[in-house]
Design a protein around this motif. Structure first.
Motif, PDB file in Angstrom:
ATOM      1  N   ALA A  49       0.808  -1.229   0.000  1.00 37.36           N
ATOM      2  CA  ALA A  49       0.000   0.000   0.000  1.00 37.36           C
ATOM      3  C   ALA A  49       0.839   1.276   0.000  1.00 37.36           C
ATOM      4  CB  ALA A  49      -0.965  -0.009   1.176  1.00 37.36           C
ATOM      5  N   PRO A  50       1.911   1.388   0.802  1.00 37.21           N
ATOM      6  CA  PRO A  50       2.691   2.637   0.772  1.00 37.21           C
ATOM      7  C   PRO A  50       3.303   2.920  -0.601  1.00 37.21           C
ATOM      8  CG  PRO A  50       3.206   1.372   2.747  1.00 37.21           C
ATOM      9  CD  PRO A  50       2.396   0.482   1.870  1.00 37.21           C
ATOM     10  N   GLU A  51       3.687   1.860  -1.309  1.00 32.58           N
ATOM     11  CA  GLU A  51       4.282   2.058  -2.635  1.00 32.58           C
ATOM     12  C   GLU A  51       3.216   2.440  -3.649  1.00 32.58           C
ATOM     13  OE1 GLU A  51       7.879  -1.161  -2.610  1.00 32.58           O
ATOM     14  OE2 GLU A  51       5.850  -1.918  -2.357  1.00 32.58           O
TER      15      GLU A  51
ATOM     16  N   VAL B  51       3.004   5.911  -5.912  1.00 31.88           N
ATOM     17  CA  VAL B  51       2.826   5.963  -7.363  1.00 31.88           C
ATOM     18  C   VAL B  51       1.626   6.819  -7.737  1.00 31.88           C
ATOM     19  CG1 VAL B  51       2.257   4.586  -9.409  1.00 31.88           C
ATOM     20  CG2 VAL B  51       3.998   3.777  -7.814  1.00 31.88           C
ATOM     21  N   LEU B  52       0.496   6.608  -7.060  1.00 27.25           N
ATOM     22  CA  LEU B  52      -0.714   7.383  -7.371  1.00 27.25           C
ATOM     23  C   LEU B  52      -0.488   8.868  -7.128  1.00 27.25           C
ATOM     24  CD1 LEU B  52      -3.486   5.100  -5.780  1.00 27.25           C
ATOM     25  CD2 LEU B  52      -2.782   5.218  -8.185  1.00 27.25           C
TER      26      LEU B  52
ATOM     27  N   GLY C 186      14.741   2.078  -7.858  1.00 23.48           N
ATOM     28  CA  GLY C 186      16.183   2.297  -7.787  1.00 23.48           C
ATOM     29  C   GLY C 186      16.692   1.853  -6.440  1.00 23.48           C
ATOM     30  N   THR C 187      17.967   2.083  -6.199  1.00 26.65           N
ATOM     31  CA  THR C 187      18.545   1.619  -4.935  1.00 26.65           C
ATOM     32  C   THR C 187      17.970   2.354  -3.735  1.00 26.65           C
ATOM     33  OG1 THR C 187      20.381   3.138  -5.335  1.00 26.65           O
ATOM     34  CG2 THR C 187      20.694   0.850  -5.974  1.00 26.65           C
ATOM     35  N   THR C 188      17.364   3.517  -3.968  1.00 29.16           N
ATOM     36  CA  THR C 188      16.724   4.225  -2.859  1.00 29.16           C
ATOM     37  C   THR C 188      15.412   3.582  -2.471  1.00 29.16           C
ATOM     38  OG1 THR C 188      15.513   5.704  -4.353  1.00 29.16           O
ATOM     39  CG2 THR C 188      17.714   6.395  -3.641  1.00 29.16           C
ATOM     40  N   GLY C 189      14.847   2.741  -3.345  1.00 33.22           N
ATOM     41  CA  GLY C 189      13.562   2.125  -3.077  1.00 33.22           C
ATOM     42  C   GLY C 189      12.386   2.971  -3.508  1.00 33.22           C
ATOM     43  N   LEU C 190      12.593   4.243  -3.885  1.00 33.58           N
ATOM     44  CA  LEU C 190      11.504   5.081  -4.364  1.00 33.58           C
ATOM     45  C   LEU C 190      11.322   4.865  -5.857  1.00 33.58           C
ATOM     46  CD1 LEU C 190      12.129   8.477  -2.521  1.00 33.58           C
ATOM     47  CD2 LEU C 190      10.269   6.853  -2.130  1.00 33.58           C
ATOM     48  N   PRO C 191      10.131   4.431  -6.286  1.00 36.70           N
ATOM     49  CA  PRO C 191       9.914   4.200  -7.717  1.00 36.70           C
ATOM     50  C   PRO C 191      10.044   5.494  -8.513  1.00 36.70           C
ATOM     51  CG  PRO C 191       8.172   3.210  -6.385  1.00 36.70           C
ATOM     52  CD  PRO C 191       8.949   4.100  -5.482  1.00 36.70           C
ATOM     53  N   LYS C 192      10.490   5.358  -9.741  1.00 37.43           N
ATOM     54  CA  LYS C 192      10.582   6.490 -10.659  1.00 37.43           C
ATOM     55  C   LYS C 192       9.675   6.228 -11.848  1.00 37.43           C
ATOM     56  CE  LYS C 192      15.102   6.301 -11.237  1.00 37.43           C
ATOM     57  NZ  LYS C 192      15.546   5.275 -10.251  1.00 37.43           N
ATOM     58  N   GLY C 193       8.906   7.250 -12.240  1.00 39.52           N
ATOM     59  CA  GLY C 193       7.987   7.122 -13.359  1.00 39.52           C
ATOM     60  C   GLY C 193       8.709   7.315 -14.684  1.00 39.52           C
TER      61      GLY C 193
ATOM     62  N   GLY D  10      12.423 -12.671 -13.131  1.00 42.03           N
ATOM     63  CA  GLY D  10      12.313 -11.577 -14.088  1.00 42.03           C
ATOM     64  C   GLY D  10      11.975 -10.240 -13.465  1.00 42.03           C
ATOM     65  N   GLU D  11      11.815 -10.185 -12.147  1.00 42.18           N
ATOM     66  CA  GLU D  11      11.494  -8.937 -11.445  1.00 42.18           C
ATOM     67  C   GLU D  11      12.740  -8.373 -10.786  1.00 42.18           C
ATOM     68  OE1 GLU D  11       8.441  -7.309 -10.334  1.00 42.18           O
ATOM     69  OE2 GLU D  11       6.906  -8.856 -10.298  1.00 42.18           O
ATOM     70  N   ASN D  12      12.889  -7.070 -10.829  1.00 40.01           N
ATOM     71  CA  ASN D  12      13.979  -6.401 -10.121  1.00 40.01           C
ATOM     72  C   ASN D  12      13.542  -6.112  -8.687  1.00 40.01           C
ATOM     73  OD1 ASN D  12      15.224  -6.442 -12.555  1.00 40.01           O
ATOM     74  ND2 ASN D  12      15.000  -4.256 -12.973  1.00 40.01           N
ATOM     75  N   ILE D  13      14.340  -6.574  -7.728  1.00 38.06           N
ATOM     76  CA  ILE D  13      14.032  -6.367  -6.309  1.00 38.06           C
ATOM     77  C   ILE D  13      15.225  -5.661  -5.675  1.00 38.06           C
ATOM     78  CG2 ILE D  13      13.484  -7.491  -4.107  1.00 38.06           C
ATOM     79  CD1 ILE D  13      12.415  -9.861  -5.770  1.00 38.06           C
ATOM     80  N   TYR D  14      14.947  -4.555  -5.002  1.00 41.88           N
ATOM     81  CA  TYR D  14      16.027  -3.769  -4.418  1.00 41.88           C
ATOM     82  C   TYR D  14      16.025  -3.932  -2.896  1.00 41.88           C
ATOM     83  CZ  TYR D  14      16.405  -1.694  -8.992  1.00 41.88           C
ATOM     84  OH  TYR D  14      16.586  -1.522 -10.340  1.00 41.88           O
ATOM     85  N   PRO D  15      17.226  -4.030  -2.291  1.00 39.99           N
ATOM     86  CA  PRO D  15      17.300  -4.219  -0.834  1.00 39.99           C
ATOM     87  C   PRO D  15      16.526  -3.161  -0.057  1.00 39.99           C
ATOM     88  CG  PRO D  15      19.435  -4.626  -1.834  1.00 39.99           C
ATOM     89  CD  PRO D  15      18.549  -4.106  -2.933  1.00 39.99           C
TER      90      PRO D  15
END
Length: 431
Positions: free
Chosen positions: A93-95, A99-100, A173-180, A421-426
């Motif tokens: 939910a936070p992610e 995005v929204l 990204g490595t920060t964990g914040l998605p980029k559009g 096939g999914e990118n997962i960041y620490p």
């Protein structure tokens, strides 16, 4: 060959509705929709978005599994010059909230299964979308079919340009914040030109049937789907990449073109239904996201008896930038560890310190220049400038080039885990 007059996504349903109105456009479960009906549905979506006050280059969202209705929304939004934001339904939910909020989604189309997630995220997203529409029966929301069918079915013909954004997909990204990532009409169409120039295997036929099993919130789902729509092919859409469902759909619908990740291909080959299945109509199997293990390839070649093509790319490149052609898919060949050659029109260098080009055999960062790169990261000029410094997109992938120009992935420049096939960041895991 490229098709004259198809300059933006909105041109595609208009074109094929004129050329082959009665031909099946999409198949989803037991629902088959003709090109004429698909075009009409897209016009209703466009008229509805205009009536809801979503202006040119405004954002709408989709939160759900794969569906033929998603593509009605994608191309309908294009007819209104509106940007589709496909939200990763596997996010917490936070992610989803981020995005929204970041995208400024005005209208959210959501599958009932994800409605609690959407409501939780929207309540925390500063008001969130001002309208939610359910992609099925749900308490308190109008259904998509009801909303769509009460709109005018005349194409509003809202102008759009090739360099307008048509889709915004979020990558982390490595920060964990998605980029559009802003994908332009011209990006998808320019990639078509490069793809078609790469060999006989890349040509589409009038009777081709494609299939979309990979999630549409990835460029591997939306981008692959676009290709079949562009060429007027019939598109079989699966709600998710279930190996048994894929095997059944290939046989039932005589699928000719398939794109999967190697992990899905492996589960297909291990599925009991694969033994004795009729794959004789499959012309080409495309795969990407990771190299294919040699044992899997050997079994796949024997099972499908057709050309295989590996594709390497990322959301920021609107999909593929390199390809490993069928002739290199030979068991025992060292080139199986390669992601292939740059597509015609794409430039790739291996960058060392200060991005200076490195000679063959030396490992550095894969730098890309191509007409189909993203417009930039939404509301992130700093990240855009960093990723595209010097006129090259910095992929974050480490690799090297051999003497023949083949590109080999070596590692990630940045921390990342690849799973299925999914990118997962620490940082995401920690969050």
């Amino acid at each position: 060959m490229l098709i004259d007059g198809l300059n933006v996504l909105a041109d595609i349903p208009r074109h094929w509705a004129r050329r082959r109105p009665d031909r099946t456009c999409t198949i989803f479960g037991d629902r088959a929709v003709s090109w004429a009906e698909f075009d009409r549905c897209c016009s209703c979506v466009a008229s509805g978005l205009v009536a809801e006050g979503v202006g040119p280059q405004g954002r709408i969202g989709y939160l759900g599994r794969n569906s033929d209705l998603y593509f009605q929304l994608l191309f309908g939004a294009a007819k209104a010059n509106v940007v589709m934001v496909a939200v990763n339904s596997r996010l917490a939910a936070p992610e989803v909230e981020y995005v929204l909020s970041d995208a400024g989604v005005e209208v959210l189309f959501v599958e009932p299964d994800f409605l609690p997630l959407a409501r939780q995220a929207a309540s925390r997203a500063g008001g969130g979308p001002r309208l939610m529409v359910a992609m099925g029966e749900a308490d308190g929301l109008e259904t998509y079919e009801s909303w769509r069918d009460r709109q005018a079915d005349a194409d509003p013909m809202v102008p759009s340009a090739p360099d307008d954004v048509c889709a915004q997909l979020y990558t982390s990204g490595t920060t964990g914040l998605p980029k559009g990532v802003q994908i332009m009409h011209l990006g998808l169409i320019a990639q078509r030109a490069a793809y078609l120039a790469s060999g006989d295997w890349a040509q589409w036929r009038d009777d081709d049937v494609s299939m979309v099993p990979m999630p549409v919130f990835h460029v591997g789902g939306t981008g692959w789907g676009f290709q079949a729509f562009y060429h007027g092919a019939t598109q079989v859409i699966l709600s998710q990449a279930d190996p048994g469902a894929i095997i059944d759909a290939i046989q039932r619908h005589r699928v000719t073109n398939v794109f999967v990740v190697p992990a899905v291909l492996r589960t297909m080959l291990e599925h009991p239904a694969a033994k004795g299945a009729d794959f004789s109509h499959v012309r080409v199997v495309h795969y990407g996201a990771s190299p294919i293990p040699e044992a899997v390839l050997e079994k796949a070649l024997a099972t499908f008896d057709c050309p295989f093509v590996q594709r390497y790319g990322m959301t920021e490149s609107s999909g593929t930038v390199t390809y490993l052609p069928p002739e290199d898919h030979v068991p025992g060949s060292p080139r199986l560890r390669s992601c292939g050659l740059p597509f015609p029109g794409a430039e790739i260098v291996i960058g060392g310190a200060d991005d200076r080009p490195l000679p063959p055999g030396e490992v550095g960062e894969i730098l890309i220049r191509a007409p189909w790169l993203m417009k930039g990261y939404w509301r992130r000029p700093d990240a855009t400038a960093e990723a595209t410094r010097g006129g090259w997109y910095h992929s974050g992938d480490a690799g090297y080039r051999d003497q023949d120009g083949y590109i080999y992935l070596h590692d990630r420049v940045k921390d990342m885990i690849v799973s299925g096939g999914e990118n997962i960041y620490p940082a995401e895991v920690e969050s």
